[in-house]
Design a protein around this motif. Structure first.
Motif, mmCIF file in Angstrom:
data_model
loop_
_atom_site.group_PDB
_atom_site.id
_atom_site.type_symbol
_atom_site.label_atom_id
_atom_site.label_comp_id
_atom_site.label_asym_id
_atom_site.label_seq_id
_atom_site.Cartn_x
_atom_site.Cartn_y
_atom_site.Cartn_z
ATOM 1 N N UNK A 61 10.521 -3.067 -2.947
ATOM 2 C CA UNK A 61 9.411 -2.634 -3.198
ATOM 3 C C UNK A 61 8.603 -3.977 -2.650
ATOM 4 N N UNK A 62 8.712 -4.873 -2.274
ATOM 5 C CA UNK A 62 7.605 -5.897 -1.236
ATOM 6 C C UNK A 62 7.653 -6.151 -0.337
ATOM 7 N N UNK A 63 9.119 -5.846 0.265
ATOM 8 C CA UNK A 63 9.186 -5.895 2.421
ATOM 9 C C UNK A 63 9.146 -4.574 2.062
ATOM 10 N N UNK A 64 8.457 -3.776 1.713
ATOM 11 C CA UNK A 64 7.988 -2.154 2.217
ATOM 12 C C UNK A 64 6.398 -2.688 2.464
ATOM 13 N N UNK A 65 6.224 -3.511 0.973
ATOM 14 C CA UNK A 65 4.670 -3.783 1.361
ATOM 15 C C UNK A 65 4.294 -4.430 2.220
ATOM 16 N N UNK A 117 3.257 9.822 2.166
ATOM 17 C CA UNK A 117 4.172 9.433 1.818
ATOM 18 C C UNK A 117 4.065 7.756 0.758
ATOM 19 N N UNK A 118 4.358 8.388 -0.194
ATOM 20 C CA UNK A 118 4.243 7.227 -0.990
ATOM 21 C C UNK A 118 4.913 6.373 -1.197
ATOM 22 N N UNK A 119 4.193 4.477 -1.071
ATOM 23 C CA UNK A 119 4.954 3.622 -0.830
ATOM 24 C C UNK A 119 6.605 3.369 -0.969
ATOM 25 N N UNK A 120 6.972 4.091 -2.251
ATOM 26 C CA UNK A 120 8.342 3.825 -2.844
ATOM 27 C C UNK A 120 8.878 4.663 -2.362
ATOM 28 N N UNK A 121 8.689 5.864 -1.953
ATOM 29 C CA UNK A 121 9.930 6.868 -1.475
ATOM 30 C C UNK A 121 9.529 6.274 0.060
ATOM 31 N N UNK A 122 8.731 5.885 0.794
ATOM 32 C CA UNK A 122 9.571 5.345 1.981
ATOM 33 C C UNK A 122 10.368 3.777 1.908
ATOM 34 N N UNK A 123 9.875 3.266 0.888
ATOM 35 C CA UNK A 123 11.003 2.023 0.698
ATOM 36 C C UNK A 123 12.283 2.811 0.829
ATOM 37 N N UNK A 124 12.551 3.656 -0.435
ATOM 38 C CA UNK A 124 13.452 4.645 -0.718
ATOM 39 C C UNK A 124 14.414 5.028 0.610
ATOM 40 N N UNK A 125 13.320 5.242 1.474
ATOM 41 C CA UNK A 125 14.323 6.401 2.927
ATOM 42 C C UNK A 125 14.804 5.072 3.412
#
Length: 219
Positions: free
Chosen positions: A51-55, A38-46
């Motif tokens: 994005x910085x938090x998910x990174x 999964x893309x990081x952006x998709x995990x962030x949306x989930x």
């Protein structure tokens, strides 16, 4: 509440360098359940995260060898994450430990590690702060009030975390505190009308994401 409480206890048992937040546990559960990168952006949306938090979360998971990250084939700015074999093992291990911390007679006390992973995956899409967990614990209690230590036991959080959360909630007018003796151990905490309303709203959001069993024969 049973899963969150049990995992809070498990997290305290793990050495500090290998501890995962509930949200990080949810990420590896989500990747494992989805079965696809999964893309990081998709995990962030989930998770409803920036994005910085998910990174930051995925960096930590990668440093522990629980996920693998690579640049997207079409957009190098969009990192693709996949769970590693170690990540699958760790997720199942944490789920087993979580199951073991759910006392007999409490909700989900007879559930399986595989079901816990599905609950964690679903619950990972809704972030609860410590204060919100306190509201939920009071809302779910059969009693009109609870002590600080009663909340500590119900949530599996550290006593200072619960005490600070209760103080903040009291300042917001969401709970009332009453000393029935000396010390934090005898502080009685109860919901105000506003606290009851907010707790009910949070409970409703969680109810919407609860993992329900599929009918027999549908799996």
């Amino acid at each position: 509440m049973s899963v969150r409480r049990a995992y809070n206890i498990v997290r305290q048992m793990v050495v500090s360098g290998e501890r995962l937040t509930f949200e990080e546990f949810a990420i590896i559960s989500h990747l494992g359940n989805s079965g696809v990168p999964m893309r990081t952006s998709d995990i962030a949306e989930y998770q409803g995260s920036l994005r910085p938090t998910m990174t930051h979360r995925t960096n930590h998971l990668e440093s522990l060898g629980l996920i693998e990250r690579c640049e997207g084939s079409e957009d190098r700015r969009n990192v693709v994450c996949s769970i590693s074999d170690l990540g699958r093992e760790r997720a199942l291990e944490l789920a087993r430990l979580t199951c073991a911390q759910i006392p007999t007679g409490r909700p989900l006390s007879r559930t399986t590690p595989e079901r816990v992973l599905k609950y964690v995956d679903a619950m990972g899409s809704y972030f609860c702060k410590a204060g919100e967990l306190v509201l939920l614990a009071l809302f779910a209690s059969e009693e009109d009030s609870s002590t600080i230590m009663g909340l500590v036991d119900a949530l599996g959080l550290l006593q200072p975390t619960v005490s600070m959360s209760v103080a903040s909630l009291a300042d917001q007018g969401l709970v009332t505190r009453e000393r029935s003796g000396s010390g934090a151990h005898t502080t009685s905490v109860s919901l105000t009308e506003d606290g009851m309303a907010l707790a009910g709203e949070i409970a409703g959001h969680i109810e919407d994401i609860v993992v329900r069993r599929k009918p027999r024969g549908s799996e």
